[in-house]
Design an enzyme around this catalytic site. Structure first.
Site, PDB file in Angstrom:
ATOM      1  N   ARG A 174       0.221  -1.227  -0.049  1.00 50.75           N
ATOM      2  CA  ARG A 174      -0.412   0.003   0.146  1.00 50.75           C
ATOM      3  C   ARG A 174       0.924   1.331  -0.159  1.00 50.75           C
ATOM      4  O   ARG A 174       0.978   2.512  -0.799  1.00 50.75           O
ATOM      5  CB  ARG A 174      -0.679   0.242   1.848  1.00 50.75           C
ATOM      6  CG  ARG A 174      -2.068  -0.923   0.900  1.00 50.75           C
ATOM      7  CD  ARG A 174      -3.354  -1.289   2.395  1.00 50.75           C
ATOM      8  NE  ARG A 174      -3.497  -0.335   2.576  1.00 50.75           N
ATOM      9  CZ  ARG A 174      -3.791   0.167   3.433  1.00 50.75           C
ATOM     10  NH1 ARG A 174      -3.686  -0.600   4.579  1.00 50.75           N
ATOM     11  NH2 ARG A 174      -4.946   1.439   4.186  1.00 50.75           N
TER      12      ARG A 174
ATOM     13  N   HIS B 257      -6.896   7.649  12.156  1.00 54.28           N
ATOM     14  CA  HIS B 257      -6.724   6.598  11.848  1.00 54.28           C
ATOM     15  C   HIS B 257      -5.081   6.295  11.700  1.00 54.28           C
ATOM     16  O   HIS B 257      -4.757   4.935  11.419  1.00 54.28           O
ATOM     17  CB  HIS B 257      -7.715   5.960  10.078  1.00 54.28           C
ATOM     18  CG  HIS B 257      -9.249   5.129  10.890  1.00 54.28           C
ATOM     19  ND1 HIS B 257     -10.368   5.359  10.269  1.00 54.28           N
ATOM     20  CD2 HIS B 257      -9.411   4.846  12.275  1.00 54.28           C
ATOM     21  CE1 HIS B 257     -10.983   5.060  10.034  1.00 54.28           C
ATOM     22  NE2 HIS B 257     -11.110   5.075  11.898  1.00 54.28           N
TER      23      HIS B 257
ATOM     24  N   SER C 232     -18.222   4.962   2.748  1.00 51.95           N
ATOM     25  CA  SER C 232     -19.109   4.572   2.938  1.00 51.95           C
ATOM     26  C   SER C 232     -19.741   4.841   4.577  1.00 51.95           C
ATOM     27  O   SER C 232     -21.117   3.760   4.260  1.00 51.95           O
ATOM     28  CB  SER C 232     -18.562   2.871   3.203  1.00 51.95           C
ATOM     29  OG  SER C 232     -17.688   3.109   4.640  1.00 51.95           O
TER      30      SER C 232
END
Ligand code: BV8
Ligand code: ZN
Length: 250
Positions: free
Chosen positions: A68, A117, A187
Site C-alpha cells: 500500500r 486512523h 461509506s
C-alpha cells in the site's frame, strides 16, 4: 449539482467540519476498502488490519502495508484534495478529519488535519511506542526494528483498537461546533469515525454528503450530491467563490 441554499450556506460559513474517507483518494489511484478493486479484495479487513493478524504473521501484515505504501508513493493528490486545501484558505475555522492513512491531504496543502486512523507512512514500536517515518526504518527479516529491540508496526489504528482519544475528541467537538459539515467519499460504516457527522446532524449543522452512492448517513442530512469528489469539489468551490463575489458580505 448543488442547491442555492447549499452554496449560500457554505459561502457564508465560518466553521466547517469535513470528514473524508477512502473515496477522496480513489481518483488518485489509491484503492478504496470496499470498492470493486478494493484493497480488501484478496484479504478481509479482519485478516490483516488487526492486532491478531500482526501477532500471528507480522511479515505478511508488513508485506500488505509496504504494498500500500508503494501505491501511495506513486500517486498524487487529485483535484478533490486540492479543492479542500483551497477551501481552508478562505474559511476561518475549517477542520479536516480524515479516516485515510495515505497522507494525501497534507501533500495537497491542507493544514488543519485530524488523522483519526493514523498514518501509513509512519511506524510505531510495539515496545516503547517510539514512532519513525517510513524512510528512517531499519528492516530485519521483513519487519522494521526499533533501537530498543522492539518490533515496529504501522502507525495506524487497527480494527478492535481505540482511536487516538485526543484526536477523536477534537473531531467530535469540531462536529458539534460547526455550522456546515461535509462528508466526502466515505461509506459511513466504520465506527467511531462514522459517527462524527452524526454529531453535526444532532447539533443542527447543515450536512452535505458527496459520494457516488448513498450511505447510512444520507437519509439524515440536508443535501446528498451523487458524484466523484475529484469532479464535485472543484465545482462546489467554483460556485461558492462566484456567489461570494456577487455578494461580498458573507
Ligand atoms: C474500535 C486504518 C473498539 C487501518 C481503519 C459492528 C458494528 C459497529 C462497529 C463494529 C462492529 N464490529 C466491529 C466494530 C468496530 C469496528 C467497525 O466499525 N467495524 C465496521 C467494519 C463495522 N471499528 C473498530 O474496530 C474501531 N475501533 O471500535 O475499537 C474498542 C472500543 C473501546 C476500547 C477499545 C477498543 C477501529 C476502526 C479503524 C480501523 N482502521 N483504517 C488501515 O488503513 O489499514 S478503517 C479503514 O476502513 C479506513 O481507514 C476507513 O476508515 C475504513 C473504510 O471506510 P471508508 O473510508 O468509508 O472506505 P470505503 O471503501 O468503506 O468507502 C469508500 C467510499 O468512497 C464508498 O462509499 C464509495 O462509494 C466512495 N467512493 C468511491 N470512489 C469515490 C468515492 N467517493 C468520492 N469520490 C470517488 N471518486
Ligand atoms: Zn522501541
Amino acid at each position: 449539482m448543488f442547491s442555492e441554499s447549499a452554496i449560500k450556506k457554505i459561502g457564508r460559513s465560518e466553521t466547517i467540519l469535513i470528514l473524508t474517507g477512502a473515496g477522496i483518494s480513489a481518483e488518485s489511484g489509491v484503492p478504496t476498502f470496499r470498492g470493486e478493486n478494493g484493497l480488501w479484495k484478496k484479504y478481509k479487513p479482519e485478516e490483516l488490519a488487526t492486532p491478531d493478524a500482526f501477532r500471528n504473521d507480522p511479515v505478511l501484515v508488513w508485506e500488505w502495508y509496504r504494498y500500500r505504501r508503494d501505491i501511495i508513493r506513486s500517486v498524487e493528490p487529485n483535484p478533490g484534495h486540492l479543492a479542500l486545501a483551497a477551501m481552508e484558505e478562505t474559511v476561518p475555522n475549517l477542520v479536516l478529519v480524515t479516516q485515510n492513512v495515505d497522507g494525501l491531504h497534507a501533500r495537497s496543502g491542507s493544514k488543519r488535519i485530524l488523522e483519526v486512523h493514523g498514518n501509513i507512512m509512519r511506524s510505531r514500536c510495539s515496545q516503547c511506542a517510539r514512532t519513525l517515518p517510513a524512510d528512517e526504518e531499519t528492516w530485519r527479516n521483513g519487519v522494521p526494528v526499533c533501537e530498543c529491540g522492539g518490533m515496529m508496526r504501522p502507525d495506524v489504528v487497527w480494527f478492535g483498537e481505540s482511536l487516538p482519544r485526543q484526536v477523536l475528541e477534537e473531531a467530535f467537538t469540531a462536529a458539534e461546533e460547526c455550522d456546515v459539515c461535509l462528508s466526502i467519499g466515505t461509506s459511513a460504516l466504520v465506527q467511531p469515525a462514522a459517527s462524527i457527522p452524526w454529531h453535526a446532524v444532532q447539533a443542527g449543522a447543515y450536512v452535505l454528503e458527496i459520494n457516488p452512492e448513498s450511505t447510512p448517513l444520507t437519509p439524515h442530512i440536508q443535501e446528498f450530491v451523487k458524484g466523484k469528489a475529484g469532479i464535485v469539489l472543484p465545482e462546489l468551490l467554483r460556485q461558492v467563490r462566484e456567489q461570494q463575489q456577487k455578494n461580498p458580505g458573507r
